[in-house]
Design an enzyme around this catalytic site. Structure first.
Site, PDB file in Angstrom:
ATOM      1  N   CYS A  71    -104.193  27.757  17.332  1.00 58.45           N
ATOM      2  CA  CYS A  71    -105.420  28.531  17.079  1.00 58.45           C
ATOM      3  C   CYS A  71    -105.070  29.951  16.615  1.00 58.45           C
ATOM      4  CB  CYS A  71    -106.239  28.556  18.366  1.00 58.45           C
ATOM      5  SG  CYS A  71    -107.593  29.727  18.393  1.00 58.45           S
ATOM      6  N   CYS A  74    -106.655  32.726  18.674  1.00 56.14           N
ATOM      7  CA  CYS A  74    -105.989  32.790  19.983  1.00 56.14           C
ATOM      8  C   CYS A  74    -104.710  33.615  19.884  1.00 56.14           C
ATOM      9  CB  CYS A  74    -105.643  31.392  20.499  1.00 56.14           C
ATOM     10  SG  CYS A  74    -107.058  30.322  20.806  1.00 56.14           S
TER      11      CYS A  74
END
Length: 150
Positions: A71, A74
């Site tokens: 991600c 993230c």
């Protein structure tokens, strides 16, 4: 539950529960078992077993970043979350749960998007914030969520 002048804290290294006097909380207490610092200024990576231990055995609020290595947002938020840990400890514990490795845990808490921050206190979730945030926003959101009446 601990007494009014002590707290139960779970070690981020060996996950042993320690009892710490409140007046020693800010003086870098060490774990009674592994002798490592109870606060490192860094988020602790948790699997399902250690997550449950920190959630149920610690008197501190637990701020969890549910994330995944693939991600992009993230990965972008990771340095801000680490910086927030240095700012928010020892008033709470910051942790990271990799949703790829801990899919059952992510399902249990119905994590639908990542990154998602979830704030737990006294064994239950009290606030949730999906999406990447900067350090100042993480700190501000966490403090506001803890200040709200329950």
């Amino acid at each position: 539950m601990s007494s009014p002048d002590t707290l139960h804290l779970v070690c981020p290294h060996c996950h042993t529960t320690n009892r710490v006097a409140l007046q020693h909380l800010s003086s870098a207490p060490d774990c009674g078992k592994c002798h490592q610092p109870l606060f490192t200024g860094q988020p602790v990576a948790l699997d399902a077993a250690s997550f449950d231990r920190h959630l149920s055995r610690s008197d501190l609020p637990l701020l969890v970043d549910f994330w995944a290595p693939w991600c992009g947002p993230c990965r972008m938020m990771a340095p801000a979350f680490e910086a927030a840990a240095a700012q928010l400890e020892p008033q709470l514990r910051l942790a990271k749960v990799n949703t790829e490795d801990e899919q059952a845990l992510a399902a249990r808490y119905q994590i639908r998007s990542i990154p998602t921050l979830a704030l737990f206190w006294q064994g239950r979730e009290i606030a949730r914030q999906p999406g990447a945030m900067g350090q100042a926003d993480i700190v501000r959101w966490t403090r506001a969520a803890l200040a709200r009446p329950r």
